[in-house]
Enzyme design. Structure first.
Site, PDB file in Angstrom:
ATOM      1  N   HIS A 101       3.594   0.764   2.805  1.00 13.89           N
ATOM      2  CA  HIS A 101       3.157   1.530   1.632  1.00 13.89           C
ATOM      3  C   HIS A 101       1.964   2.371   2.086  1.00 13.89           C
ATOM      4  CE1 HIS A 101       4.661  -2.252  -0.212  1.00 13.89           C
ATOM      5  NE2 HIS A 101       4.935  -1.550  -1.293  1.00 13.89           N
ATOM      6  N   ASP A 104      -1.206   0.436   2.153  1.00 11.55           N
ATOM      7  CA  ASP A 104      -1.327  -0.664   3.140  1.00 11.55           C
ATOM      8  C   ASP A 104      -2.026  -0.162   4.379  1.00 11.55           C
ATOM      9  OD1 ASP A 104       0.585  -2.002   1.573  1.00 11.55           O
ATOM     10  OD2 ASP A 104       2.235  -1.472   2.924  1.00 11.55           O
TER      11      ASP A 104
HETATM   12  C1  XUL Z   1       7.698  -6.416  -4.314  1.00 13.50           C
HETATM   13  C2  XUL Z   1       8.422  -5.791  -3.207  1.00 13.50           C
HETATM   14  C3  XUL Z   1       7.808  -4.593  -2.608  1.00 13.50           C
HETATM   15  C4  XUL Z   1       8.777  -3.549  -2.184  1.00 13.50           C
HETATM   16  C5  XUL Z   1       8.132  -2.272  -1.696  1.00 13.50           C
HETATM   17  O1  XUL Z   1       8.287  -7.524  -4.861  1.00 13.50           O
HETATM   18  O2  XUL Z   1       9.453  -6.282  -2.795  1.00 13.50           O
HETATM   19  O3  XUL Z   1       7.018  -5.006  -1.545  1.00 13.50           O
HETATM   20  O4  XUL Z   1       9.606  -4.013  -1.179  1.00 13.50           O
HETATM   21  O5  XUL Z   1       7.273  -1.720  -2.626  1.00 13.50           O
END
Ligand code: XUL
Ligand code: CO
Length: 437
Positions: A101, A104
């Protein structure tokens, strides 16, 4: 920078007899299975957020994980060092991909412009590390759920400024993903749902979510990003109800809103079970609807009602998933992303290796078992024969769309009674499956 994981070298394949816990027993990247190498089939990816940002705090206690490469500061410098530690891990593990992300990898600044600048500076290091190591980006995404501005949602927020901020953030995350050669981009609507219908305009929120995704499709075209878009279904947590509830729900939403050709799904095992489905069901349904794109490989706990994001170890789960993946001819842009974190009590850096090695071996076994099941063909033959009545006669007319209710009435009035049913042989098939596992 000093090594982040000193004393640990590249993880090797040593075969099933090895007792070395820092070696693969089944994942042999170069070994060919069903026409491709295991590495090509499995396309393993490390989730940056869990492996490098999650200290494993829970609602009852603080973080426990030891991450000596991280100085704990929210600076760009620390973020850049963290990238180097992460790539050392990807390389030593032998994972070909990672996912992240925006928030992150780089610290959020006081303004959007500052956050964008921070991201650019970290993306530069990520790009260098990718070039140096050969590790690739499976998908990127934007964190549209952690900052308090998204307390009511992002694309489904009642606050138009939150929607606007989210759009700007996704635009930037798409640019970063493109710059890093990402093969895909994920939309997980963490707060796209509601806590209470008493304060929610359901119709408006769903329409706004569709508008947001159309804007993303337009922007993708505008910047020339060629990666695959995915929606990652999840029924709840942190919301009481999340709009992208499960695969069936997402498919209906995409079709109803003219988005179906632009998206596939990223199916996560633990999200499937939270929705009251098996992981197999969600993967099989996505494959049947031709929208299976990628997988967030993890595991929930049967006795717990939340997203425990454990590493996958269940051979039935990995076999079922690999049967569906082989059945659709393998991944194209997708892969197996370990959206999983170590247990809070597994706090040492080496535990990150044990966790991933176990997950990779579990999927390697799933692949080998699934390939054998497909090669023998007995189980697939059983299903084909079970539906043989549709291959000729009235069944063929039903499936070709030429039979009407008048035809069915004439046919059955003449025949008097349906042909006898054959046994579904559930237990026999379960026994056959166990012979392979
Ligand atoms: C949350 C989840 C996230 C997604 C990406 O449950 O799975 O980490 O994979 O935003
Ligand atoms: Co996920």
């Amino acid at each position: 920078m000093a090594e982040a994981f000193p004393g640990i070298g590249k993880i090797q394949y040593e075969g099933p007899k090895s007792k070395n816990q820092l070696a693969f027993k089944h994942y042999n990247p170069e070994q060919k299975v069903a026409g491709k190498t295991m590495a090509e089939h499995l396309r393993f990816s490390v989730a940056y957020w869990h492996s490098f940002r999650n200290g494993c705090a829970d609602p009852f206690g603080g973080p426990t994980r030891r991450m000596p490469w991280d100085d704990g500061s929210d600076t760009v410098k620390n973020a850049q060092n963290r990238v180097k530690a992460a790539f050392e891990f990807f390389e030593k593990l032998g994972a070909g991909f990672y996912c992240f992300h925006d928030r992150d990898v780089a610290p959020e600044g006081a303004t959007l412009a500052e956050s964008n600048k921070n991201l650019d500076e970290v993306v530069k290091v990520m790009s260098d590390e990718q070039a140096r190591s050969g590790v690739k980006l499976l998908w990127g995404t934007a964190c549209l759920f952690a900052n308090p501005r998204y307390m009511h949602g992002a694309a489904t927020s009642c606050n138009a400024d939150a929607f606007a901020y989210a759009g700007a953030q996704v635009a930037k995350a798409l640019e970063a993903t493109k710059a890093l050669g990402g093969e895909g981009y994920v939309f997980w609507g963490g707060r796209e749902g509601y806590k209470s219908l008493l304060n929610t305009d359901l119709r408006r929120e769903l329409a706004n979510m569709a508008r947001f995704l159309h804007m993303a499709v337009d922007y993708k075209r505008h910047i020339g990003f060629k990666g695959q878009f995915y929606i990652e279904p999840k029924p709840k947590e942190p919301t009481k109800h999340q709009y992208d509830f499960d695969v069936g729900n997402v498919h209906g939403f995409l079709r109803a809103n003219g988005l179906i050709e632009h998206f596939k799904v990223n199916v996560e095992a633990n999200h499937a079970t939270l929705a009251g489905h098996s992981f197999h069901h969600e993967v099989a349904l996505a494959a049947a609807l031709d929208i299976l794109g990628s997988i967030d490989a993890n595991r929930g706990d049967l006795l717990l009602g939340w997203d425990t994001d454990q590493f996958p170890t269940d051979l039935y789960d990995t076999t079922f998933a690999m049967l569906e993946i082989l059945g659709m001819g393998g991944f194209t842009t997708g892969g197996l992303n370990f959206d999983a974190h170590v247990a809070r009590e597994s706090f040492e850096p080496v535990d990150l290796f044990y966790a991933h090695i176990g997950g990779m071996d579990a999927f390697a076994r799933g692949l080998k078992i699934a390939a054998q099941i497909k090669k023998d063909g007995a189980m697939e033959r059983f299903i084909k024969e079970r539906y043989a009545s549709y291959d000729t006669g009235i069944g063929a007319r039903i499936e070709s769309g030429t039979a009407t209710f008048q035809d069915l009435s004439a046919y059955m009035l003449e025949k008097g009674e349906a042909a006898p049913n054959a046994s579904g042989r559930v237990e026999m098939l379960e026994n056959m499956l166990n012979e392979y596992i």
